[in-house]
Design a protein around this motif. Sequence first.
Motif, PDB file in Angstrom:
ATOM      1  N   TRP A 239       0.850  -1.208   0.000  1.00 56.21           N
ATOM      2  CA  TRP A 239       0.000   0.000   0.000  1.00 56.21           C
ATOM      3  C   TRP A 239       0.877   1.246   0.000  1.00 56.21           C
ATOM      4  N   VAL A 240       0.533   2.195  -0.865  1.00 59.50           N
ATOM      5  CA  VAL A 240       1.301   3.433  -1.003  1.00 59.50           C
ATOM      6  C   VAL A 240       0.401   4.603  -0.598  1.00 59.50           C
ATOM      7  N   PRO A 241       0.803   5.409   0.396  1.00 61.47           N
ATOM      8  CA  PRO A 241      -0.019   6.571   0.730  1.00 61.47           C
ATOM      9  C   PRO A 241       0.046   7.637  -0.361  1.00 61.47           C
ATOM     10  N   VAL A 242      -1.087   8.267  -0.645  1.00 67.19           N
ATOM     11  CA  VAL A 242      -1.138   9.347  -1.644  1.00 67.19           C
ATOM     12  C   VAL A 242      -0.961  10.663  -0.892  1.00 67.19           C
ATOM     13  N   PRO A 243       0.033  11.480  -1.275  1.00 65.83           N
ATOM     14  CA  PRO A 243       0.251  12.738  -0.550  1.00 65.83           C
ATOM     15  C   PRO A 243      -0.967  13.655  -0.625  1.00 65.83           C
ATOM     16  N   ASP A 244      -1.144  14.427   0.449  1.00 68.64           N
ATOM     17  CA  ASP A 244      -2.250  15.388   0.447  1.00 68.64           C
ATOM     18  C   ASP A 244      -2.052  16.378  -0.705  1.00 68.64           C
ATOM     19  N   GLY A 245      -3.146  16.792  -1.304  1.00 67.15           N
ATOM     20  CA  GLY A 245      -3.071  17.740  -2.414  1.00 67.15           C
ATOM     21  C   GLY A 245      -2.719  17.079  -3.737  1.00 67.15           C
ATOM     22  N   SER A 246      -3.106  15.820  -3.894  1.00 65.09           N
ATOM     23  CA  SER A 246      -2.735  15.068  -5.106  1.00 65.09           C
ATOM     24  C   SER A 246      -3.949  14.649  -5.924  1.00 65.09           C
ATOM     25  N   LEU A 247      -3.639  14.377  -7.195  1.00 65.50           N
ATOM     26  CA  LEU A 247      -4.602  13.794  -8.131  1.00 65.50           C
ATOM     27  C   LEU A 247      -4.021  12.464  -8.592  1.00 65.50           C
ATOM     28  N   LEU A 248      -4.788  11.400  -8.449  1.00 62.89           N
ATOM     29  CA  LEU A 248      -4.326  10.068  -8.861  1.00 62.89           C
ATOM     30  C   LEU A 248      -5.145   9.605 -10.058  1.00 62.89           C
ATOM     31  N   VAL A 249      -4.469   9.054 -11.064  1.00 65.79           N
ATOM     32  CA  VAL A 249      -5.146   8.438 -12.206  1.00 65.79           C
ATOM     33  C   VAL A 249      -4.590   7.028 -12.350  1.00 65.79           C
ATOM     34  N   ALA A 250      -5.471   6.033 -12.413  1.00 66.36           N
ATOM     35  CA  ALA A 250      -5.017   4.630 -12.462  1.00 66.36           C
ATOM     36  C   ALA A 250      -5.815   3.850 -13.494  1.00 66.36           C
ATOM     37  N   ARG A 251      -5.097   3.047 -14.255  1.00 64.01           N
ATOM     38  CA  ARG A 251      -5.725   2.101 -15.185  1.00 64.01           C
ATOM     39  C   ARG A 251      -5.120   0.741 -14.939  1.00 64.01           C
ATOM     40  N   ALA A 252      -5.908  -0.296 -15.108  1.00 63.69           N
ATOM     41  CA  ALA A 252      -5.427  -1.648 -14.849  1.00 63.69           C
ATOM     42  C   ALA A 252      -4.370  -2.059 -15.862  1.00 63.69           C
ATOM     43  N   GLY A 253      -3.466  -2.923 -15.455  1.00 65.47           N
ATOM     44  CA  GLY A 253      -2.530  -3.552 -16.363  1.00 65.47           C
ATOM     45  C   GLY A 253      -3.024  -4.955 -16.693  1.00 65.47           C
ATOM     46  N   ALA A 254      -2.095  -5.865 -16.777  1.00 67.61           N
ATOM     47  CA  ALA A 254      -2.401  -7.260 -17.057  1.00 67.61           C
ATOM     48  C   ALA A 254      -1.235  -8.060 -16.483  1.00 67.61           C
ATOM     49  N   PRO A 255      -1.348  -9.373 -16.421  1.00 65.49           N
ATOM     50  CA  PRO A 255      -0.182 -10.137 -15.980  1.00 65.49           C
ATOM     51  C   PRO A 255       1.030  -9.744 -16.825  1.00 65.49           C
ATOM     52  N   HIS A 256       2.099  -9.369 -16.195  1.00 65.16           N
ATOM     53  CA  HIS A 256       3.345  -8.926 -16.832  1.00 65.16           C
ATOM     54  C   HIS A 256       3.250  -7.528 -17.451  1.00 65.16           C
ATOM     55  N   VAL A 257       2.099  -6.890 -17.343  1.00 68.19           N
ATOM     56  CA  VAL A 257       1.966  -5.496 -17.794  1.00 68.19           C
ATOM     57  C   VAL A 257       1.535  -4.684 -16.569  1.00 68.19           C
ATOM     58  N   PRO A 258       2.441  -3.883 -16.016  1.00 68.86           N
ATOM     59  CA  PRO A 258       2.071  -3.182 -14.796  1.00 68.86           C
ATOM     60  C   PRO A 258       0.950  -2.182 -15.038  1.00 68.86           C
ATOM     61  N   PRO A 259       0.116  -1.955 -14.027  1.00 69.66           N
ATOM     62  CA  PRO A 259      -0.917  -0.937 -14.159  1.00 69.66           C
ATOM     63  C   PRO A 259      -0.290   0.436 -14.346  1.00 69.66           C
ATOM     64  N   ALA A 260      -1.036   1.333 -14.956  1.00 67.94           N
ATOM     65  CA  ALA A 260      -0.566   2.709 -15.115  1.00 67.94           C
ATOM     66  C   ALA A 260      -1.154   3.539 -13.980  1.00 67.94           C
ATOM     67  N   VAL A 261      -0.306   3.999 -13.074  1.00 67.76           N
ATOM     68  CA  VAL A 261      -0.761   4.844 -11.963  1.00 67.76           C
ATOM     69  C   VAL A 261       0.086   6.106 -11.957  1.00 67.76           C
ATOM     70  N   THR A 262      -0.568   7.257 -12.015  1.00 69.35           N
ATOM     71  CA  THR A 262       0.168   8.516 -11.887  1.00 69.35           C
ATOM     72  C   THR A 262      -0.417   9.294 -10.718  1.00 69.35           C
ATOM     73  N   VAL A 263       0.479   9.908  -9.958  1.00 64.74           N
ATOM     74  CA  VAL A 263       0.066  10.770  -8.849  1.00 64.74           C
ATOM     75  C   VAL A 263       0.744  12.111  -9.076  1.00 64.74           C
ATOM     76  N   THR A 264      -0.064  13.166  -9.269  1.00 63.80           N
ATOM     77  CA  THR A 264       0.493  14.492  -9.531  1.00 63.80           C
ATOM     78  C   THR A 264      -0.095  15.488  -8.535  1.00 63.80           C
ATOM     79  N   ALA A 265       0.600  16.599  -8.375  1.00 59.05           N
ATOM     80  CA  ALA A 265       0.078  17.640  -7.478  1.00 59.05           C
ATOM     81  C   ALA A 265      -1.120  18.305  -8.129  1.00 59.05           C
ATOM     82  N   LEU A 266      -2.112  18.600  -7.315  1.00 62.05           N
ATOM     83  CA  LEU A 266      -3.311  19.284  -7.838  1.00 62.05           C
ATOM     84  C   LEU A 266      -2.986  20.731  -8.185  1.00 62.05           C
TER      85      LEU A 266
END
Length: 266
Positions: A239-266
């Motif tokens: 589990w990864v904490p999301v910093p306060d003041g952030s925007l997270l965007v996540a899409r699923a991956g697949a076996p051997h394809v990591p999910p796409a997760v981005t965390v940026t400042a708002l």
Amino acid sequence: MCRHLAHVGPTPVTLASLLTEPSHALLVQSYAPADMRGGGTVNADGFGVGWYVSDLPSHGSKDRSRGPALYRRDDPMWTDASFLDLARAVETTALVAAVRSATVGMPVSTAACAPFRDSADGGRLFSHNGVVRGWPHSMADLAGTLAPVDLLTLDAATDSALLWALVRARLAAGKDPADALAGVVADTLAAAPGSRLNLLLGDGEQIVATAVDHALSYRVRPDGAVTVASEPLDDDAAWVPVPDGSLLVARAGAPHVPPAVTVTAL
Ligand code: GLN
């Protein structure tokens, strides 16, 4: 403060594997949340889960025409034995769920329980964990930007339902989901400083979430699944904490394809 959760993955999982079975599942967070920094002690004013049904054999794999199914109650999750049973049987690749602690002065009703749903683009699901300061007066000008019919059809007389209407208006105007959430957060903080605005939006394939003055974490699994939750569902070190003041965007991956997760400042 309410607790919420969203999940997208490459393969179906049971609702129970996220909502009731983990050691700190949403069920446990309804009666023993770990982080209620915004006030309240339990999340007993109702709950809801919306899940995408495109994996049913009778549907095409991309057929989301029926939109997500929605189950909501204005009772504590732990009192609904039928839901606890149903959760073991229902499988999905994507869901949004929440347990509610109603803000003082706001109604306790099924319609006020997240997730809120619309039918655009196959169906979106929205949840808000937090509070809009000075509501409703602080939001009068922003509410005035909505079409009268949007105000007449609010899901409930709550801050969360108004935020959802503001998000929908931006989506309808062509904003992408991340811009829509970021725009609503910026406008709301300007109108109602000090608001707690953890927003969560799912469309069955992508999760967009904000962390504004409340807790949020995410976990990616080796199979490519991503879970975003107010509180980690267990003591897994992933589990990864999301910093306060952030925007997270996540899409699923697949076996051997990591999910796409981005965390940026708002
Ligand atoms: N203010 C929202 C409501 O009353 C959300 C409450 C919360 O996060 N505890 O539904």
